[in-house]
Design an enzyme around this catalytic site. Structure first.
Site, PDB file in Angstrom:
ATOM      1  N   ASP A  49       0.843  -1.283   0.028  1.00  0.00           N
ATOM      2  CA  ASP A  49      -0.044  -0.023  -0.027  1.00  0.00           C
ATOM      3  C   ASP A  49       0.846   1.228  -0.012  1.00  0.00           C
ATOM      4  OD1 ASP A  49       0.759  -0.107   2.573  1.00  0.00           O
ATOM      5  OD2 ASP A  49      -1.065   0.003   3.418  1.00  0.00           O
ATOM      6  N   SER A  50       2.226   1.066   0.017  1.00  0.00           N
ATOM      7  CA  SER A  50       3.342   2.124  -0.098  1.00  0.00           C
ATOM      8  C   SER A  50       2.972   2.689  -1.465  1.00  0.00           C
ATOM      9  CB  SER A  50       4.513   1.714  -0.133  1.00  0.00           C
ATOM     10  OG  SER A  50       4.926   0.375  -0.609  1.00  0.00           O
ATOM     11  N   ASP A  88      -1.077  -6.377  -0.435  1.00  0.00           N
ATOM     12  CA  ASP A  88      -1.116  -5.603   0.772  1.00  0.00           C
ATOM     13  C   ASP A  88      -2.651  -4.906   1.070  1.00  0.00           C
ATOM     14  OD1 ASP A  88      -0.112  -4.887   3.199  1.00  0.00           O
ATOM     15  OD2 ASP A  88       1.134  -2.998   2.066  1.00  0.00           O
ATOM     16  N   LYS A 118      -0.926  -9.422   2.890  1.00  0.00           N
ATOM     17  CA  LYS A 118      -0.370  -9.105   4.287  1.00  0.00           C
ATOM     18  C   LYS A 118      -1.265  -8.025   4.800  1.00  0.00           C
ATOM     19  CE  LYS A 118       3.112  -5.719   4.120  1.00  0.00           C
ATOM     20  NZ  LYS A 118       2.333  -4.687   5.056  1.00  0.00           N
ATOM     21  N   GLU A 120      -1.368  -5.634   8.458  1.00  0.00           N
ATOM     22  CA  GLU A 120      -0.509  -4.890   9.518  1.00  0.00           C
ATOM     23  C   GLU A 120      -1.299  -5.198  10.687  1.00  0.00           C
ATOM     24  OE1 GLU A 120       0.020  -0.754   8.964  1.00  0.00           O
ATOM     25  OE2 GLU A 120       0.993  -1.191   6.977  1.00  0.00           O
ATOM     26  N   GLU A 187       9.013  -4.288  11.040  1.00  0.00           N
ATOM     27  CA  GLU A 187       9.413  -2.997  10.565  1.00  0.00           C
ATOM     28  C   GLU A 187       9.789  -2.170  11.814  1.00  0.00           C
ATOM     29  OE1 GLU A 187       6.853  -1.170   7.700  1.00  0.00           O
ATOM     30  OE2 GLU A 187       7.681   0.600   7.643  1.00  0.00           O
TER      31      GLU A 187
HETATM   32  O1  KIV Z   1       3.383  -1.065   1.761  1.00  0.00           O
HETATM   33  C1  KIV Z   1       4.806  -1.563   1.935  1.00  0.00           C
HETATM   34  O2  KIV Z   1       5.283  -1.521   0.823  1.00  0.00           O
HETATM   35  C2  KIV Z   1       5.178  -2.429   2.999  1.00  0.00           C
HETATM   36  C3  KIV Z   1       6.284  -2.507   3.230  1.00  0.00           C
HETATM   37  C4  KIV Z   1       6.675  -3.871   4.320  1.00  0.00           C
HETATM   38  C5  KIV Z   1       7.741  -2.128   2.383  1.00  0.00           C
HETATM   39  O3  KIV Z   1       4.130  -2.765   3.872  1.00  0.00           O
END
Ligand code: KIV
Length: 269
Positions: A49-50, A88, A118, A120, A187
């Site tokens: 999500d970056s 993500d 993924k 968080e 992280e």
């Molecule tokens: O969104 C992202 O790029 C991340 C990182 C772990 C690089 O969550």
């Protein structure tokens, strides 16, 4: 150099940890970058999500939508024939309730072509992780600095420095492993804490600002290529200064066009 190996699966992640081989991951959001990464033998590609920051220029990761994430995941998955593709899950796509998390995670696999998602969060997301894994969706955890919680913590500082937070992270790591995560992003946490987690967990730890003892490493591709210049965290190593080279190329092109040096007769019909 082109490195060709069998398709990487979540099982490969566990296998490589058992064999003591480090896992190399990077992010990607488009087909071309993913194809280059796949050709070079990257183990995993995170459609992070970056993207909201490095692709869309937003100040945080918070506003990216499920539809945007699926769009980028589809482009990456099309190119990644070998690497494991991880989608993500964006802010508020899995926090409201498990049903919504299931539906959204399923979209990453069905529509995006990812092989894993993924999420968080620490021990509070364990029931969601368990349910996703139960229905067959592999989950990569992510603890420590959580960019989606930037407003809660008031910035992007190192996490887990004090005992209370280190204990919380350690408990979270262990519960996420028990819930079925196949790997865990750490992280921006102290090296010693990441080292202990990497030693004691069965699943591979993937570090970003978590020191050299993690089982693998990940960076945002625009950071390591020197393309994203807004800020540079200490943990980023720039392998090339692409922004400088790209600017030079753009200047050169503009000058050539203005002076009538492009196109030449060889570049014309
Ligand atoms: O969104 C992202 O790029 C991340 C990182 C772990 C690089 O969550």
């Amino acid at each position: 150099m082109t490195v060709k190996r069998d398709k990487v699966t979540t099982k490969t992640f566990l296998q490589l940890k058992a064999e003591g081989e480090k896992l190399a991951l990077l992010t990607a959001y488009d087909w071309l970058t993913a194809r280059l990464l796949d050709d070079c033998g990257i183990d995993g590609i995170l459609v992070g999500d970056s993207a909201n920051m490095v692709f869309y220029g937003q100040p945080t990761t918070l506003s990216i939508t499920m539809d945007q994430m699926i769009y980028h995941t589809r482009a990456v998955a099309k190119a990644a024939t070998r690497a494991l593709v991880i989608g993500d899950m964006p802010f508020m796509s899995y926090q409201v309730d498990t049903q919504e998390a299931l539906r959204n995670a399923g979209r990453f696999l069905k529509e995006g072509g990812a092989q894993a998602v993924k999420l968080e969060g620490g021990k509070e997301i364990v029931p969601t992780v368990r349910r996703l894994v139960e229905v067959g969706i592999p989950v990569m955890g992510h603890i420590g600095l959580l960019p989606q919680s930037v407003h809660r913590f008031g910035g992007y500082g190192v996490r887990g420095k004090g005992k209370e937070e280190a204990d919380y992270l350690w408990e979270s790591a262990s519960l996420l492993e028990d819930a079925g995560c196949f790997s865990l992003v750490l992280e921006k946490i102290p090296t010693d804490l990441a080292k202990r987690m990497s030693r004691e967990l069965r699943i591979p730890t993937i570090g970003i600002g978590a020191g050299p003892f993690c089982d693998g490493q990940i960076l945002v591709v625009q950071d390591m290529l020197g393309l994203f210049e807004e800020f540079k965290p200490k943990f980023v190593r720039r392998y090339v200064e692409l922004a400088t080279q790209v600017r030079e190329a753009f200047h050169h092109y503009i000058e050539d066009v203005k002076k009538g040096n492009f196109p030449s007769s060889r570049e014309s019909y």
